[in-house]
Design a protein around this motif. Structure first.
Motif, PDB file in Angstrom:
ATOM      1  N   TRP A  87      21.955  58.244  12.882  1.00  0.00           N
ATOM      2  CA  TRP A  87      20.872  57.362  12.805  1.00  0.00           C
ATOM      3  C   TRP A  87      20.576  56.948  11.367  1.00  0.00           C
ATOM      4  CZ3 TRP A  87      19.892  53.834  15.932  1.00  0.00           C
ATOM      5  CH2 TRP A  87      19.786  54.185  17.465  1.00  0.00           C
ATOM      6  N   HIS A  88      20.338  57.815  10.459  1.00  0.00           N
ATOM      7  CA  HIS A  88      19.738  57.372   9.216  1.00  0.00           C
ATOM      8  C   HIS A  88      20.585  56.318   8.479  1.00  0.00           C
ATOM      9  CE1 HIS A  88      22.479  60.686   8.588  1.00  0.00           C
ATOM     10  NE2 HIS A  88      22.590  60.389   7.182  1.00  0.00           N
ATOM     11  N   PHE A  89      21.987  56.275   8.971  1.00  0.00           N
ATOM     12  CA  PHE A  89      22.718  55.263   8.257  1.00  0.00           C
ATOM     13  C   PHE A  89      22.697  54.035   9.134  1.00  0.00           C
ATOM     14  CE2 PHE A  89      25.817  58.785   6.359  1.00  0.00           C
ATOM     15  CZ  PHE A  89      24.962  58.551   5.100  1.00  0.00           C
ATOM     16  N   ILE A  90      22.768  54.344  10.273  1.00  0.00           N
ATOM     17  CA  ILE A  90      22.678  53.204  11.252  1.00  0.00           C
ATOM     18  C   ILE A  90      21.474  52.300  11.171  1.00  0.00           C
ATOM     19  CG2 ILE A  90      22.511  52.570  13.863  1.00  0.00           C
ATOM     20  CD1 ILE A  90      25.208  53.561  13.344  1.00  0.00           C
ATOM     21  N   LEU A  91      20.250  53.029  11.024  1.00  0.00           N
ATOM     22  CA  LEU A  91      18.906  52.269  10.613  1.00  0.00           C
ATOM     23  C   LEU A  91      18.888  51.444   9.468  1.00  0.00           C
ATOM     24  CD1 LEU A  91      16.689  55.048  12.157  1.00  0.00           C
ATOM     25  CD2 LEU A  91      17.257  53.167  13.157  1.00  0.00           C
ATOM     26  N   ALA A  92      19.673  52.081   8.614  1.00  0.00           N
ATOM     27  CA  ALA A  92      19.547  51.391   6.894  1.00  0.00           C
ATOM     28  C   ALA A  92      20.382  50.235   7.068  1.00  0.00           C
ATOM     29  CB  ALA A  92      20.083  52.332   6.024  1.00  0.00           C
ATOM     30  N   MET A  93      21.583  50.288   7.686  1.00  0.00           N
ATOM     31  CA  MET A  93      22.602  49.083   7.767  1.00  0.00           C
ATOM     32  C   MET A  93      21.963  48.073   8.759  1.00  0.00           C
ATOM     33  SD  MET A  93      26.335  50.916   7.883  1.00  0.00           S
ATOM     34  CE  MET A  93      26.384  52.088   8.840  1.00  0.00           C
ATOM     35  N   THR A  94      21.214  48.634   9.654  1.00  0.00           N
ATOM     36  CA  THR A  94      20.838  47.666  10.657  1.00  0.00           C
ATOM     37  C   THR A  94      19.546  46.727   9.826  1.00  0.00           C
ATOM     38  OG1 THR A  94      20.807  48.990  12.548  1.00  0.00           O
ATOM     39  CG2 THR A  94      19.318  47.182  12.784  1.00  0.00           C
TER      40      THR A  94
END
Lengths: 342, 350
Positions: free
Chosen positions: B315-322
């Motif tokens: 999630w920490h990557f997904i959120l940043a990429m979002t």
């Protein structure tokens, strides 16, 4: 919108960027003069129309027509010549049901589940969407401070991509998300929303309203602002109560816009896919499986893909959409006439 | 304070409060939280470390527990503020935890282990932005590639849309020829044929043209937008024909008339279409999902949805990429919102 007189000023950077464009556009002029001599001025119309119509023909019209052919063939082969003709077998398979109200009694039970889900989704989403966007438009039409700011607040999610919308809400609705935190701080029990059949259905309805409401609010607001103010002044002078003014002035005069919005929302709701696919993936189970996802999975994603069946289902959906669009065009014409008579 | 309140709640027209005023303010303020809240929450969360993300109850701003290196221990230890039985407070580092009892040491005296009930301590925390959420996807994932694919698709598709649609709109607004009405109706009729209806045969056509797993397969089917032709044609109809006649008299070719007279005069409508096209193409999801199956060709939207569907969602990557995916659209929203809202209100198109 009206065309302005061209201005001959431009920023240096913009001018510099235009140089290659000018070169290309100027370079093609000589050969095109030759084409023009061969075709004549009228023939140039065909030339200008050609690229757009070619792309249209190949990527919209051709698929539209061969879709019918696809729905009459079976097997898993991709290209039409390799497929076997089966007549109306795919349609018969879709409609093969003992009891239409019970998807489990059908051969294609997932299709009927998707149809049922989509019907419920459309019913709920359309009515709530109209309600919320109408109330928001009415409120934004009041004498507000900073109206454009508030309008922007409600419009903001419209531009977000469906994937971003899906991920934002997946993050909020997850077990340790913001919603559960809110419940927890109110002393209520947290809940795994997206693992619950009913809640995840409600989530797809709510999220799609959140994402698109601002768009319809804008159209309704434009309609409200077109209503002449003197009507309300006259009503006030006659001592008409605001509620009565709403039913007798606002609603009838807004009706053309409202009908357009209803049909637009309907057409979009029938095709719902992107946000839901990211948010729930159609689950849990098949509780948020909607028609477009059924077509997508039948045609592309499953191991036993069946393009013929997907084509047949998409044609059925297309029929519904065409009916809705024709209704919209009819209503639009009616609305125009009303405007012309005023 | 009361001045401020007076300013905020000042209303034009009638004096006194009506129940509709209260409803209005509740609706607006509620709307502010519901519409902006989720995005703000997303941005806040995107700066949290994986440990902070797993925390419940969550905090709005990203916090991390402070750590200290203590002599005799390899790893940095978490710091806690401990309330001693006599009421005094001290900052201790946790060595290990057994059940509800934590073994802790004072950083200055690493040899004395103190046993503390975990109810009597709170972590020492400072705000910290995990910018690695943003920087790591650029090196570990194909994020740059997705970004590039999305930019390429968006820019190319928009340019082709502008050229092809404006040429068609020019033909349909400034020439008399047989079949003009038919062509116009044909274009408008395609409004009724959305992607979800023709995706199976379209896929086969794109494959037959060798465009499967090719960014051009994403671009080409989308560029001949009926809405674009419609907007531009309506606008070009307002350009006086005399300009064209005069140009013809000066021996301008039809092509010169198109790009030196018509296009510059259509600039406002072209701008609106360009904005719409950028947003459409940037946000496209279903069609790229069908056409692109090779990882290195994914657009941002497809890449994001595939990553977020994986079993161990990072999630920490997904959120940043979002957040990064949101940025162009937010910029468009901030700077060009006026064009979009008038565009929608004027044409009812999205």
């Amino acid at each position: 919108m009206k065309a302005n007189v061209p201005r001959r000023s431009g920023s240096g950077l913009g001018e510099a960027a235009m140089v290659p464009v000018r070169l290309v556009m100027g370079a093609v002029d000589a050969p095109l003069r030759w084409v023009q001599r061969r075709l004549g001025i009228g023939g140039m119309a065909t030339f200008f129309l050609l690229p757009n119509m070619l792309i249209f023909g190949i990527f919209v019209l051709l698929p539209f027509f061969i879709n019918f052919a696809y729905s009459m063939t079976g097997g898993t082969a991709l290209f039409l010549p390799d497929r076997t003709f089966v007549g109306t077998e795919q349609y018969a398979r879709l409609f093969d049901c003992v009891n239409y109200a019970d998807p489990n009694s059908c051969t294609e039970d997932t299709f009927w589940t998707a149809v049922g889900n989509t019907a419920w989704f459309v019913l709920l989403q359309v009515s709530l969407m109209i309600l919320f966007s109408l109330v928001t438009a009415l409120i934004l039409n009041r004498d507000l401070m900073a109206r454009s700011f508030w309008r922007a607040v409600f419009f903001f999610p419209v531009l977000l991509s469906p994937v971003v919308v899906g991920l934002i809400w997946k993050w909020i609705l997850q077990r340790q998300g913001l919603l559960n935190f809110g419940l927890y701080s109110l002393g209520l029990e947290p809940h795994t929303w997206l693992n619950d059949r009913n809640w995840s259905f409600a989530a797809t309805v709510g999220v799609s309203i959140w994402a698109h409401m601002g768009f319809y609010t804008l159209i309704l607001l434009a309609g409200l602002q077109a209503i002449p103010k003197d009507l309300y002044e006259a009503a006030e002078m006659d001592g008409t109560r605001p509620a009565r003014a709403f039913w007798r002035i606002t609603l009838p005069l807004l009706m053309p816009n409202l009908l357009v919005v209803v049909v637009l929302v309907l057409i979009r709701a029938v095709q719902i896919f992107d946000e839901v696919y990211v948010l729930t993936g159609g689950g849990p189970g098949t509780s948020t499986l909607y028609l477009t996802q059924y077509i997508y999975e039948t045609g592309f994603a499953t191991q036993l893909r069946n393009p013929g069946l997907a084509a047949a289902a998409s044609i059925l959906m297309g029929v519904v959409l065409v009916i809705l669009t024709l209704v919209q065009l009819g209503l639009g014409r009616k609305g125009e006439n009303k405007g012309a008579r005023k | 304070m009361s001045r401020l309140a007076e300013f905020i709640f000042r209303r034009r027209g009638r004096n006194g409060w009506h129940w509709t005023d209260i409803v209005t303010w509740l609706w607006l303020v509620g709307g502010l939280f519901i519409m902006f809240g989720p995005a703000v929450w997303l941005v806040g969360s995107s700066f949290k470390s994986p440990a902070a993300l797993a925390e419940f109850p969550p905090t709005i701003m990203p916090y991390v527990t402070q750590k200290a290196t203590v002599e005799g221990y390899d790893k940095p230890l978490d710091l806690y503020e401990v309330t001693r039985p006599d009421g005094s407070k001290a900052v201790l580092a946790e060595v290990r935890r057994i059940g509800i009892v934590a073994q802790m040491v004072a950083p200055e005296k690493p040899t004395d282990i103190v046993k503390v009930n975990i109810a009597e301590r709170t972590p020492v925390r400072t705000m910290s932005f995990a910018t690695t959420n943003y920087t790591e996807p650029f090196t570990h994932f194909d994020f740059v590639r997705y970004l590039w694919n999305s930019v390429f698709v968006t820019v190319t598709a928009t340019l082709i849309t502008l050229i092809v649609n404006s040429m068609a709109a020019f033909a349909l607004s400034k020439y008399e020829f047989r079949g003009r009405t038919f062509a116009m109706l044909l274009i408008l009729a395609t409004l009724m044929v959305p992607l979800s209806v023709i995706m199976v045969p379209l896929y086969s056509i794109v494959s037959a043209l060798g465009l499967f797993n090719n960014l051009w397969g994403v671009i080409l089917p989308t560029v001949a937008t009926p809405t674009g032709v419609f907007i531009l044609r309506q606008y070009m109809l307002t350009i006086p024909d005399e300009l064209i006649d005069a140009a013809r008299m000066d021996k301008a070719s039809e092509w010169q008339i198109y790009w030196r007279i018509i296009l510059p005069l259509t600039a406002p409508a072209l701008a609106v279409l360009a904005i719409f096209s950028v947003v459409w193409r940037w946000n496209d999801f279903l069609w790229p999902l069908i056409v692109l199956s090779r990882k290195e060709l994914y657009t941002l939207q497809v890449g994001l949805s595939i990553y977020s569907g994986e079993l161990n969602v990072q999630w920490h990557f997904i959120l940043a990429m979002t957040v990064v995916t949101m940025i162009p659209v937010v910029l468009v929203f901030i700077f060009l919102q006026r064009f979009i809202t008038t565009g929608i209100a004027g044409t009812g198109l999205k």
